[in-house]
Design a protein around this motif. Sequence first.
Motif, PDB file in Angstrom:
ATOM      1  N   LEU A  59      48.717  44.753  39.546  1.00  0.00           N
ATOM      2  CA  LEU A  59      47.388  44.331  39.977  1.00  0.00           C
ATOM      3  C   LEU A  59      47.577  43.186  40.960  1.00  0.00           C
ATOM      4  N   ARG A  82      46.383  40.132  43.770  1.00  0.00           N
ATOM      5  CA  ARG A  82      45.405  39.139  44.199  1.00  0.00           C
ATOM      6  C   ARG A  82      45.458  39.044  45.725  1.00  0.00           C
ATOM      7  N   CYS A 141      49.048  34.411  46.124  1.00  0.00           N
ATOM      8  CA  CYS A 141      48.506  35.774  46.119  1.00  0.00           C
ATOM      9  C   CYS A 141      49.591  36.793  46.480  1.00  0.00           C
ATOM     10  N   SER A 149      33.678  40.922  48.348  1.00  0.00           N
ATOM     11  CA  SER A 149      33.434  40.136  47.138  1.00  0.00           C
ATOM     12  C   SER A 149      32.374  40.771  46.251  1.00  0.00           C
ATOM     13  N   GLU A 157      45.386  48.366  42.726  1.00  0.00           N
ATOM     14  CA  GLU A 157      44.076  47.767  42.530  1.00  0.00           C
ATOM     15  C   GLU A 157      44.133  46.253  42.750  1.00  0.00           C
ATOM     16  N   THR A 186      42.406  42.550  41.972  1.00  0.00           N
ATOM     17  CA  THR A 186      41.593  41.914  40.928  1.00  0.00           C
ATOM     18  C   THR A 186      40.944  40.617  41.381  1.00  0.00           C
ATOM     19  N   ALA A 187      41.381  40.065  42.518  1.00  0.00           N
ATOM     20  CA  ALA A 187      40.814  38.803  42.988  1.00  0.00           C
ATOM     21  C   ALA A 187      40.931  38.712  44.504  1.00  0.00           C
ATOM     22  N   ARG A 215      38.471  34.357  43.734  1.00  0.00           N
ATOM     23  CA  ARG A 215      37.326  34.871  42.979  1.00  0.00           C
ATOM     24  C   ARG A 215      37.638  36.257  42.425  1.00  0.00           C
ATOM     25  N   GLU A 216      37.251  36.483  41.193  1.00  0.00           N
ATOM     26  CA  GLU A 216      37.502  37.777  40.571  1.00  0.00           C
ATOM     27  C   GLU A 216      36.678  38.869  41.241  1.00  0.00           C
ATOM     28  N   LEU A 217      37.288  40.045  41.336  1.00  0.00           N
ATOM     29  CA  LEU A 217      36.615  41.216  41.890  1.00  0.00           C
ATOM     30  C   LEU A 217      36.219  42.172  40.769  1.00  0.00           C
ATOM     31  N   LEU A 218      35.180  42.941  41.004  1.00  0.00           N
ATOM     32  CA  LEU A 218      34.821  43.992  40.056  1.00  0.00           C
ATOM     33  C   LEU A 218      35.907  45.065  40.078  1.00  0.00           C
ATOM     34  N   ARG A 219      36.100  45.711  38.932  1.00  0.00           N
ATOM     35  CA  ARG A 219      37.106  46.771  38.841  1.00  0.00           C
ATOM     36  C   ARG A 219      36.407  48.098  38.554  1.00  0.00           C
TER      37      ARG A 219
END
Length: 281
Positions: free
Chosen positions: A127, A129, A166, A234, A250, A252-253, A257-261
Amino acid sequence: MLAYLNGQFRPESEAVVSVLDRGFLYGDGMFGSFGVHPGRPFRWPEHWARLAQGAAFLKLTLPVTEPELCAAALELIVRNALPESLLRLTISRGVGLRGYSIKGANQPVCAMTLHPLSSEFSGPPPLWRLHTASIRVPAGDRLAQFKTCNKLPQILARTEAEAAGCDEAILLNTREQVAEAASSNLFWFDGEALCTPPIEDGLLAGVTRGVVLELAAQLGWTTREISVPVADLSSADGVFVSLSTLGVIEATALDGRELLRSRKMAELRGSYDRLLERERQ
């Protein structure tokens, strides 16, 4: 480990290129990276087609034919006993006159190396970033469509991303639209639709990008090529990148900031894995 250089197989330490080579001096050449599964470069015809198109654009005469290069790649894989690996192909214009003129550079160099798979290939899918880089790429740049040996914008972008803790960098174009990631293509979900930037936004359309769009069509998904600002990522319903070495990864950020999955990622990854299995046979 053996390398391939201009028709010969040599230990990597002996596969050397002149300091006057234009690839070294100016980045005057192209490269490609292939996943090898098992014992065969994945989607070889698509990679070759892009290589041939890039050579025509750069006015660079390829020193080998497609069958010759494919046979050499297969032999390199066998000689190194690496049926699951990464293949790197580099072609430069070779040695010519001093300066930018390509006159006299009539002996291109062709090299291939093999690399063991990284730890990211074992265990659960990684995953990543993401970080938005400060550097910009030109919108509408035709040169961006080919994998040339000059990737300084991508190198600087990745350096920024790593400094920010990242895994990958997002590159915007000169219109402040999302173009691509440093070593991958970018996708996101907008509701049920799968979206990605259009080629004219200044991106390199990777072979795996094409595979993702192919799989999306098989799954019956709606796909769109649209230009967006980075802020749209975002609020996306899921973000991922595609690249030949790792497939689909995928995110994740983004910028801390966190991203929707998206639940669709498991479906896509399953389809990708099944495609690899079919093409192994």
